[in-house]
Enzyme design. Structure first.
Site, mmCIF file in Angstrom:
data_model
loop_
_atom_site.group_PDB
_atom_site.id
_atom_site.type_symbol
_atom_site.label_atom_id
_atom_site.label_comp_id
_atom_site.label_asym_id
_atom_site.label_seq_id
_atom_site.Cartn_x
_atom_site.Cartn_y
_atom_site.Cartn_z
ATOM 1 N N TYR A 55 -12.453 -2.056 11.864
ATOM 2 C CA TYR A 55 -11.069 -1.556 11.799
ATOM 3 C C TYR A 55 -10.315 -1.869 13.097
ATOM 4 C CZ TYR A 55 -7.319 1.882 10.955
ATOM 5 O OH TYR A 55 -6.111 2.499 10.769
ATOM 6 N N LYS A 63 -6.970 -4.172 13.609
ATOM 7 C CA LYS A 63 -5.717 -3.595 14.111
ATOM 8 C C LYS A 63 -5.300 -4.236 15.443
ATOM 9 C CE LYS A 63 -4.970 -0.918 10.649
ATOM 10 N NZ LYS A 63 -3.812 -1.160 9.784
ATOM 11 N N ILE A 65 -2.924 10.733 11.978
ATOM 12 C CA ILE A 65 -1.872 11.178 11.055
ATOM 13 C C ILE A 65 -2.530 11.806 9.822
ATOM 14 C CG2 ILE A 65 0.201 10.449 9.783
ATOM 15 C CD1 ILE A 65 0.271 9.900 12.875
ATOM 16 N N GLY A 71 0.822 -1.223 0.000
ATOM 17 C CA GLY A 71 0.000 0.000 0.000
ATOM 18 C C GLY A 71 0.844 1.257 0.000
ATOM 19 N N ARG A 83 0.841 5.917 -1.790
ATOM 20 C CA ARG A 83 0.586 7.240 -1.189
ATOM 21 C C ARG A 83 0.591 7.107 0.341
ATOM 22 N NH1 ARG A 83 -5.958 7.220 -1.985
ATOM 23 N NH2 ARG A 83 -6.339 6.030 -0.085
ATOM 24 N N VAL A 99 -3.471 -7.301 -1.567
ATOM 25 C CA VAL A 99 -2.855 -8.002 -0.429
ATOM 26 C C VAL A 99 -3.834 -8.887 0.339
ATOM 27 C CG1 VAL A 99 -0.934 -6.386 -0.089
ATOM 28 C CG2 VAL A 99 -3.122 -5.957 1.064
ATOM 29 N N ALA A 131 -10.945 -4.186 15.254
ATOM 30 C CA ALA A 131 -10.730 -5.648 15.332
ATOM 31 C C ALA A 131 -9.498 -6.032 14.516
ATOM 32 C CB ALA A 131 -11.953 -6.393 14.809
ATOM 33 N N SER A 174 -2.788 0.350 14.936
ATOM 34 C CA SER A 174 -3.403 1.673 15.129
ATOM 35 C C SER A 174 -3.781 1.804 16.598
ATOM 36 C CB SER A 174 -4.671 1.784 14.275
ATOM 37 O OG SER A 174 -5.449 2.887 14.691
HETATM 38 P P1 NAP Z 1 -4.040 5.490 2.703
HETATM 39 O O1 NAP Z 1 -3.555 6.870 2.411
HETATM 40 O O2 NAP Z 1 -5.470 5.149 2.394
HETATM 41 O O3 NAP Z 1 -3.071 4.459 1.959
HETATM 42 C C1 NAP Z 1 -3.287 3.084 2.013
HETATM 43 C C2 NAP Z 1 -2.880 2.496 0.672
HETATM 44 O O4 NAP Z 1 -3.167 1.078 0.686
HETATM 45 C C3 NAP Z 1 -3.698 3.101 -0.478
HETATM 46 O O5 NAP Z 1 -2.847 3.450 -1.545
HETATM 47 C C4 NAP Z 1 -4.631 1.968 -0.832
HETATM 48 O O6 NAP Z 1 -5.086 1.953 -2.177
HETATM 49 C C5 NAP Z 1 -3.771 0.745 -0.547
HETATM 50 N N1 NAP Z 1 -4.591 -0.453 -0.492
HETATM 51 C C6 NAP Z 1 -5.875 -0.555 -0.067
HETATM 52 N N2 NAP Z 1 -6.311 -1.813 -0.225
HETATM 53 C C7 NAP Z 1 -5.283 -2.530 -0.762
HETATM 54 C C8 NAP Z 1 -5.130 -3.874 -1.149
HETATM 55 N N3 NAP Z 1 -6.135 -4.747 -1.022
HETATM 56 N N4 NAP Z 1 -3.946 -4.265 -1.675
HETATM 57 C C9 NAP Z 1 -2.930 -3.385 -1.819
HETATM 58 N N5 NAP Z 1 -3.018 -2.089 -1.466
HETATM 59 C C10 NAP Z 1 -4.186 -1.657 -0.939
HETATM 60 O O7 NAP Z 1 -3.811 5.119 4.226
HETATM 61 P P2 NAP Z 1 -2.737 5.668 5.295
HETATM 62 O O8 NAP Z 1 -3.423 6.686 6.122
HETATM 63 O O9 NAP Z 1 -1.448 5.999 4.640
HETATM 64 O O10 NAP Z 1 -2.583 4.382 6.219
HETATM 65 C C11 NAP Z 1 -1.544 3.435 6.050
HETATM 66 C C12 NAP Z 1 -1.645 2.411 7.172
HETATM 67 O O11 NAP Z 1 -1.533 3.071 8.432
HETATM 68 C C13 NAP Z 1 -2.973 1.654 7.204
HETATM 69 O O12 NAP Z 1 -2.756 0.312 7.568
HETATM 70 C C14 NAP Z 1 -3.755 2.391 8.263
HETATM 71 O O13 NAP Z 1 -4.740 1.577 8.850
HETATM 72 C C15 NAP Z 1 -2.648 2.741 9.241
HETATM 73 N N6 NAP Z 1 -2.995 3.871 10.115
HETATM 74 C C16 NAP Z 1 -3.237 5.123 9.587
HETATM 75 C C17 NAP Z 1 -3.571 6.160 10.451
HETATM 76 C C18 NAP Z 1 -3.818 7.555 9.953
HETATM 77 O O14 NAP Z 1 -4.098 8.431 10.775
HETATM 78 N N7 NAP Z 1 -3.726 7.839 8.674
HETATM 79 C C19 NAP Z 1 -3.676 5.922 11.818
HETATM 80 C C20 NAP Z 1 -3.423 4.650 12.295
HETATM 81 C C21 NAP Z 1 -3.081 3.627 11.433
HETATM 82 P P3 NAP Z 1 -6.634 2.436 -2.503
HETATM 83 O O15 NAP Z 1 -6.682 3.877 -2.256
HETATM 84 O O16 NAP Z 1 -6.811 2.047 -3.925
HETATM 85 O O17 NAP Z 1 -7.541 1.691 -1.579
#
Ligand code: NAP
Length: 244
Positions: free
Chosen positions: A152, A156, A185, A8, A11, A61, A154, A139
């Site tokens: 979500y 994490k 974030i 992932g 971005r 994935v 569950a 998370s």
């Molecule tokens: P994001 O900007 O939505 O990036 C996640 C990336 O994963 C996207 O490019 C998405 O593509 C891709 N993805 C989704 N489903 C997929 C799949 N089946 N196979 C391969 N790639 C896939 O999210 P983020 O905020 O950077 O978060 C990254 C991680 O950190 C996640 O696990 C999230 O739960 C965790 N996290 C984030 C925060 C926060 O505040 N942002 C807080 C706690 C934890 P699509 O756009 O096409 O779906």
């Protein structure tokens, strides 16, 4: 040269981690669910500009077989997989009473089953190497729970159990497995929140600000570095002091 696979990573946090690990000298295997995610996107060029190799591997994935062939392709391209960052994740929020089965199952498949899929196959490469670093994105929602996120939180929380299990199963082979638990974030994922939700969240953060993606990438870089060689099975919260 050592290689890192970040799921992932087109971005958000994944892209920041990929860039940081490139700065640390790793060749980078980028992944996302569709090639479109890399169109009008200069992440691969930015990584190559750091003087390392970079290739994109498209894969869902949540799909066991696709993960197996992706891991094989990454190993064939780079010769090793030294770091696996299980970062891909989605949200499908809603209060439990109104949440559909599809909303629940899709989040479990992408956030949780993916960690099993990728770790099983990349872990087997690492076992043969007798070294490796696995870093999972949990998370604070998985540690403390969060209304509207039963699916979500569950997934994490499960990642925390999986992290400790993998640390115990693979530790004797020189492989560490740790999790980071980000708080709030600034990314496209959190851009979806309403102003009221954002305001309520900030009030609970000791540092009174959102985190930056680079602040997650820095801790992941540490966990992938020599300095973290005796750190395993841990969950590091990166939340600016949320919910202490
Ligand atoms: P994001 O900007 O939505 O990036 C996640 C990336 O994963 C996207 O490019 C998405 O593509 C891709 N993805 C989704 N489903 C997929 C799949 N089946 N196979 C391969 N790639 C896939 O999210 P983020 O905020 O950077 O978060 C990254 C991680 O950190 C996640 O696990 C999230 O739960 C965790 N996290 C984030 C925060 C926060 O505040 N942002 C807080 C706690 C934890 P699509 O756009 O096409 O779906």
């Amino acid at each position: 040269m050592a290689a890192a696979l970040i799921t992932g990573s087109a971005r958000g946090i994944g892209a920041a981690i990929a860039l940081r690990l490139a700065e640390d000298g790793f060749d980078i295997a980028l992944n996302d669910i569709s090639q479109e995610m890399f169109e009008n996107n200069d992440i691969a060029d930015k990584i190559k500009a750091k003087g390392v190799q970079c290739e994109i591997f498209i894969c869902d994935v949540s799909d066991h077989a696709q993960c197996e062939s992706t891991v094989k392709a990454v190993k064939a391209r780079f010769g090793s997989i030294d770091v696996l960052v299980n970062n891909a994740g989605i949200t499908r929020d809603g209060l439990m009473a109104r949440m559909s089965e599809e909303q629940f199952d899709s989040v479990i498949a992408v956030n949780q089953k993916s960690v099993f899929n990728m770790t099983k196959f990349a872990g087997s490469v690492m076992m043969r190497q007798k070294s490796g670093r696995i870093i999972n994105l949990s998370s604070v929602a998985g540690v403390y729970g969060n209304p509207g996120q039963i699916n979500y939180s569950a997934s994490k929380a499960a990642i925390i159990g999986m992290t400790k299990t993998v640390a115990k199963e693979l530790g004797s082979r020189g492989i560490t497995c740790n999790a980071v638990a980000p708080g709030f974030i600034k990314t496209p994922m959190t851009d979806k929140l309403t102003d009221a939700q954002r305001e309520a969240m900030i009030n609970q953060i000791a540092m009174k600000r959102y985190g930056e993606v680079e602040e997650i990438a820095g801790v992941v870089s540490f966990l992938a570095s020599k300095d973290a060689s005796y750190v395993t099975g841990q969950v590091i919260e990166i939340s600016g002091g949320l919910m202490m």
